[in-house]
Enzyme design. Structure first.
Site, short mmCIF file in Angstrom:
data_model
loop_
_atom_site.label_atom_id
_atom_site.label_comp_id
_atom_site.label_asym_id
_atom_site.label_seq_id
_atom_site.Cartn_x
_atom_site.Cartn_y
_atom_site.Cartn_z
N HIS A 245 24.46 -7.84 11.83
CA HIS A 245 25.28 -8.83 12.55
C HIS A 245 25.56 -8.35 13.98
CE1 HIS A 245 26.86 -11.76 9.42
NE2 HIS A 245 26.01 -11.00 8.76
N GLU B 160 27.03 -9.78 16.34
CA GLU B 160 28.28 -10.31 16.90
C GLU B 160 29.52 -9.55 16.46
OE1 GLU B 160 28.36 -11.81 12.79
OE2 GLU B 160 26.77 -11.48 14.27
N CYS C 170 20.86 -12.57 9.73
CA CYS C 170 21.24 -12.33 8.33
C CYS C 170 20.59 -13.38 7.43
CB CYS C 170 22.76 -12.31 8.19
SG CYS C 170 23.34 -11.52 6.66
N LEU C 171 21.32 -14.41 7.00
CA LEU C 171 20.71 -15.45 6.17
C LEU C 171 19.53 -16.09 6.89
CD1 LEU C 171 20.78 -17.32 3.65
CD2 LEU C 171 22.34 -18.80 4.94
N GLY D 146 24.63 -17.58 0.38
CA GLY D 146 23.48 -18.25 -0.22
C GLY D 146 22.24 -17.37 -0.27
#
Length: 808
Positions: free
Chosen positions: A210, A212, A115-116, A85
């Site tokens: 990221h 993770e 991120c988003l 998105g």
């Protein structure tokens, strides 16, 4: 990757009575395929005395911030996770997150955006979000912490530079607004890019990368620092016993009920299963280690059989073969997802004709008779039906033998979560089944590595033992005559009896072959690129279908013989569901495969997945060293890393202990080199979940979908593959059927092993038409020519049996 130590524990609240309450984090998930990697990493920062609890909700769980606000006092802080998105599209793309960072009620609530979440945080303060010129998905880069920000707040104890994984099509344009304070950057073909920031005057932080990912450094330290910040900003938690119930009410709505926890279902009238947990009869034989032994035994066994065999033995894959032989006691479980029906009957029961099954499937009411049961149930309920079946038969016999009797069969692609089932119908009024499994009690199991063979049955398996003694005797005579002291006289992948299995099909039969249309593939490829560039997906596994129509009847077993002889692989499969006595081959699902990829294997306490991503065609100029160089290029590396992180996420949603035990090894097969990783999850015995729960939750296989899985599956099925493959198979639903599903077994002693349905062909009408699927992962680094070549290389491994020996 290294992880810096951090001695300060994450914050936990101590109330005035002296008791310690957990640190509670609200995690907002945007239906991403990496979310639970973040969740587990947050939880792992807690300790036995200072635990961290994470409550996960979707970005559309709350209609607006007003609905969320009453729950905010329950949490120490909020983590807004990654996902597809664009924040510029508002709530239509990212739900409640669009308003989250604009609401004054959250001004003192510690928030970490990833991120988003990072993009939404900066966008709410006036920063622009734009598409990268050169997109980065699954790529590891150096992240540089701005000198003025080191040893403070979110980057406390960080070095000047560290490595982390990037998954993003969009980026935050370096803002001129004073509210967004830059913290870290990276540099690539796009220039200098903002990788982290905080919001002035508020405890809000965000990172574009990221933390993770399994290739990211210092992700744990980032979360430790955030928890420390959140601990110092804690709101007062309300007291009373209502907190747990209120937290549970927020959890994701996906069905995570363990299969074994379902209440017992009533026994099927057609089900002859014993309920006394009878231990099967097992007879052991010494056997040669040659995998050809399996196929020689198959030739010696008349009648129906299911084969899950290794035709290419190597360490950690292909060590075992299973030949399961159905009988009148065997029970068939067939699920039709579009109809929401499951049929249950015995193998080739004369009292169950095709017409009776077709009528019962379309009847308004369920059916229970002495011979046939038809339940009205959806896919989730079908899994619980299987759970009830296996609970009634579970035993502790020989856990060292992977299969001692149990369910054997196939789960189609449409059995996976988020996939719309097919409504395609076949002959005799029966729809296409989405899952078909048979409980088989008699089987031959071979340990090729140890040279052991087991005949297994409810009682002494006389017919199996006769075939075993006959074949082993012949092998000993061949060895003696050839003067051999080691392996069987036959070569791997062929069978004895009448000599080697043929490498070509009968010459009098011709084949009408309809291949994927290259122009249609080019359009589908361009669609994938558009979705990835705008941030909807990181990787899309685009698949095609090929149709093959023989000019004359040809038994599926005959095709399987030639496929194995020409393309030996660790997971060769033959399943011919001749379970209705009067089907006349009008509606007989058949599946043959020489798959190189294990999807999931489990035992008592651990399960293992071996995703394959990255393929190089073998040829005269292709050496192992060159193949390894190609397979570790940024494109192939990114493909594998994305699926690796996706699989870790699927496992992490059920189990906390997940590790990558083998990272991107190059494996050699008959026609290709492939890039393979191994992911292991442990702790099943201490968990409410079983290996079968992991199987159910992980479908469809991430290596056959892409990431994020949910939206990628929908885009592929509804908007891309429906038109791509309709010209070949006449089905505009975008469904894949048996291709991209899994084939394997669930044993009564608690083991399971399932392979991915690739390098395969399947038929719904006993072989009058065969379908072959092939595809590959599309990333932003893919080229149309390269993907077409890879797709045809994979297709060729199965299609070659119809094209004559030695032909391309």
């Amino acid at each position: 990757m290294s992880t810096a130590a951090h001695t300060e524990t994450s914050g936990a609240h101590t109330d005035t009575s002296g008791s310690t309450s957990p640190t509670r984090i609200l995690f907002i998930d945007s239906y991403d395929s990496f979310s639970y990697n973040v969740v587990r990493l947050i939880e792992q920062q807690g300790t036995a005395t200072h635990p961290v609890e994470v409550t996960v909700v979707h970005n559309d769980t709350f209609a607006d911030v007003d609905a969320l606000a009453p729950y905010l006092p329950l949490f120490t802080g909020i983590v807004v996770g990654p996902g597809p998105g664009n924040p510029e599209n508002g709530a239509a793309d990212i739900g409640v997150i669009a308003a989250l960072f604009r609401d004054a009620r959250l001004a003192t609530v510690p928030i970490l955006g990833i991120c988003l979440g990072f993009q939404a945080m900066c966008h709410a303060q006036g920063a622009a979000v734009a598409e990268l010129a050169v997109i980065k998905h699954g790529q590891v880069y150096d992240i540089t912490v701005d000198a003025a920000q080191r040893d403070a707040d979110i980057f406390r104890d960080y070095p000047a530079t560290f490595k982390s994984t990037r998954y993003h099509s969009l980026h935050v344009v370096e803002p001129a607004v004073p509210a967004v304070v830059p913290l870290a950057h990276t540099a690539d073909e796009n220039g200098a890019l903002l990788m982290a920031a905080r919001i002035a005057g508020r405890p809000w932080y965000g990172v574009q990368y990221h933390p993770e990912s399994c290739c990211s450094e210092l992700g744990a330290l980032l979360l430790q620092n955030f928890l420390r910040i959140a601990g110092g900003k804690r709101a007062t938690l309300p007291s009373g016993s209502g907190i747990p119930a209120r937290l549970r009410a927020l959890q994701r709505t996906i069905d995570l009920t363990p299969i074994a926890a379902e209440e017992e279902k009533p026994a099927d009238p057609a089900d002859p299963a014993e309920t006394d947990n009878r231990v099967p009869c097992i007879t052991t034989f010494e056997a040669p280690t040659d995998p050809a032994l399996t196929f020689r035994l198959c030739d010696a066994l008349p009648g129906d059989k299911f084969v899950l065999a290794s035709a290419a033995v190597s360490a950690h894959r292909g060590e075992w073969s299973v030949v399961a032989v159905p009988s009148a006691r065997s029970v068939v479980y067939t699920h039709y997802a579009a109809l929401r029906r499951t049929s249950v009957h015995r193998w080739r029961d004369p009292a169950v004709p095709v017409a009776a099954v077709a009528a019962a499937l379309r009847a308004a009411e369920p059916l229970e008779s002495s011979a046939l049961t038809v339940r009205h149930e959806d896919r989730d309920a079908f899994w619980h039906t299987l759970g009830a079946v296996m609970r009634a038969r579970e035993c502790s016999a020989r856990p060292d033998i992977p299969f001692v009797g149990g369910l054997v069969g196939i789960l189609g692609y449409e059995m996976g979560q988020g996939v719309r089932p097919s409504e395609e119908s076949g002959g005799d009024g029966l729809p296409r089944p989405d899952a078909k499994l048979v409980y088989v009690e008699e089987c031959i199991v071979i340990n090729h590595a140890a040279g052991k063979l087991y005949a297994i049955g409810h009682e002494f398996p006389e017919r199996l033992t006769w075939a075993i003694v006959s074949v082993l005797g012949k092998v000993r005579r061949e060895r003696r005559d050839c003067g051999e002291s080691g392996a069987s006289a036959t070569a791997p992948g062929v069978a004895g009896g009448n000599g080697a299995w043929p490498t070509t099909l009968p010459s009098h039969i011709s084949y009408d072959i309809t291949l994927p249309d290259k122009d249609a593939y080019a359009r589908a490829f361009a669609q994938c690129q558009r979705y990835m560039h705008r941030g909807d997906s990181y990787e899309m596994c685009l698949t095609t279908q090929t149709s093959v129509r023989p000019s004359a009847a040809l038994a599926p077993w005959r095709i399987f013989q030639t496929l194995v002889a020409r393309n030996p692989a660790p997971f060769a499969s033959y399943l011919h569901f001749n379970d209705l006595v009067d089907n006349a081959h009008d509606n007989v699902p058949s599946f043959v495969s020489t798959s190189p990829e294990r999807f999931l294997q489990w035992g008592a306490d651990a399960c293992e997945l071996r995703p394959i991503k990255g393929t190089v065609r073998k040829g005269p100029a292709m050496t192992p060293a060159l193949a390894a160089e190609i397979l570790r290029s940024p494109k192939e590396f990114g493909e594998n890393l994305m699926i690796l992180d996706l699989i870790r996420n699927d496992l992490h949603e059920l189990l906390p202990d997940v590790s990558v035990d083998e990272f991107m090894s190059v494996e050699e097969y008959a026609s290709v080199y492939q890039l393979v990783s191994v992911v292991t999850a442990r702790g099943l015995m201490a968990s409410p979940y079983s290996g079968a729960d992991v199987l159910r939750h992980s479908l469809p296989a991430g290596s056959m979908t892409g990431a994020p899985k949910r939206i990628t599956v929908q885009l592929l099925q509804d908007e891309i593959e429906a038109s791509l493959n309709s010209g070949v198979i006449g089905d505009e639903s975008g469904t894949r059927g048996m291709y991209s599903g899994v084939t394997g077994y669930w044993s009564a002693n608690g083991n399971g092993d399932w392979s991915v349905n690739i390098r395969c062909m399947y038929s719904y009408d006993g072989g009058r038409e065969w379908r072959l699927g092939a595809g590959g992962a599309i990333t932003v680094l893919s080229s149309l020519e390269g993907e077409l070549d890879e797709m045809y290389a994979k297709l060729e491994s199965a299609l070659q049996v119809f094209q004559g020996a030695g032909q391309a």
